[in-house]
Design an enzyme around this catalytic site. Structure first.
Site, PDB file in Angstrom:
ATOM      1  N   ALA A  61     -24.822 100.727  81.444  1.00  0.00           N
ATOM      2  CA  ALA A  61     -24.410 100.295  82.549  1.00  0.00           C
ATOM      3  C   ALA A  61     -24.797  98.540  82.164  1.00  0.00           C
ATOM      4  O   ALA A  61     -25.362  98.231  81.159  1.00  0.00           O
ATOM      5  CB  ALA A  61     -25.681 100.715  83.498  1.00  0.00           C
ATOM      6  N   GLU A 109     -23.587 109.249  79.077  1.00  0.00           N
ATOM      7  CA  GLU A 109     -23.232 110.087  80.258  1.00  0.00           C
ATOM      8  C   GLU A 109     -21.790 110.324  80.613  1.00  0.00           C
ATOM      9  O   GLU A 109     -21.333 111.545  80.939  1.00  0.00           O
ATOM     10  CB  GLU A 109     -23.993 109.401  81.436  1.00  0.00           C
ATOM     11  CG  GLU A 109     -25.606 109.761  81.131  1.00  0.00           C
ATOM     12  CD  GLU A 109     -26.288 108.676  82.230  1.00  0.00           C
ATOM     13  OE1 GLU A 109     -27.139 109.398  83.276  1.00  0.00           O
ATOM     14  OE2 GLU A 109     -25.980 107.730  82.338  1.00  0.00           O
TER      15      GLU A 109
END
Length: 255
Positions: A61, A109
């Site tokens: 992120a 992920e």
């Protein structure tokens, strides 16, 4: 655009393009969701490759963006984050991740959302969120233990350590390790092979496996039975059986 969708030979490549590390900021997450849904709808996309380029898959992120978000902001954003990744996981077509360099945090992920993962020899994967005082928030606590088992997943999540490609292979986190220059080519070849297969049967197989993992075996068998019988109504089933009887296995050309 931070994510693009390019189609060739029935294969749609979802390409992350946010140099230098493909950090997954909010705009990139939203674009990823939009294009995953487009890949789901398009008939000319019969399989998908997720790729971050030659140097890095996605390093996670955008921490600078997240640092400015308080609890209220993340309550409002967390669902959108998960929905972007779930849109990839629910593409009802074969999906392969072509992993080069770092696939950390959200990058790992994202790779978990694929059906198959081909990694470069220089790849490094992990869930380092614990080192920020956080936990994975885009599906890592759910998809990782389902893939490699709870104990191994807890090791990676609790410590935040990175694993190199060879260890990732031994853990079952990736399925194949190849030289870095070959990653995308092998991923595209895997996807292109399946793109020539029976589209509805592949969808049935994927949804049966995925649904079965989320429920008890009797319910899973019911899902399988419904799809199995339903495929007898398809032209591809007729083609496949006719070809098998006339020519033997593996010769059918599907519509």
């Amino acid at each position: 655009m931070t994510v693009t969708l390019e189609v060739a030979e029935g294969v749609g490549t979802l390409r992350l393009d946010r140099p230098p590390m493909n950090a997954l900021d909010v705009a990139t997450q939203d674009r990823l969701k939009e294009l995953a849904e487009e890949a789901t709808r398009r008939d000319d996309v019969r399989a998908v490759v997720i790729y971050g380029g030659e140097k890095v898959f996605a390093a996670g992120a955008d921490i600078k963006e997240m640092q400015d978000m308080d609890h209220t902001a993340m309550v409002l954003r967390a669902r959108g984050l998960q929905e972007a990744f779930t849109a990839v996981a629910r593409i009802p077509k074969p999906v392969v991740a072509a992993v080069t360099g770092y696939a950390l945090g959200g990058g790992c992920e994202l790779a978990l959302c694929a059906d198959f993962r081909i990694a470069a020899e220089n790849a490094k994967l992990g869930q380092p969120e614990i080192l920020l005082g956080l936990i994975p928030g885009a599906g890592g606590t759910q998809r990782l233990p389902r893939l490699i088992g709870p104990s191994r997943a807890k090791d990676l999540i609790f410590t935040g350590r990175m694993v190199k490609a060879d260890e990732a292979l031994s853990l079952g986190l990736v399925d194949r390790v190849v030289p870095a220059p070959e990653v995308y080519g092998q991923a595209h070849a895997w996807a292109a092979r399946l793109a020539r297969g029976p589209a509805l049967a592949l969808r049935a197989a994927k949804e049966s496996v995925d649904a079965g993992l989320e429920t008890d075996i009797d319910t899973g068998l019911t899902v399988e039975r419904g799809w199995f019988a339903g495929l007898f109504a398809t032209e591809d089933r007729e083609r496949g059986m006719r070809s098998f009887v006339a020519e033997g296995p593996g010769k059918a050309e599907f519509s």
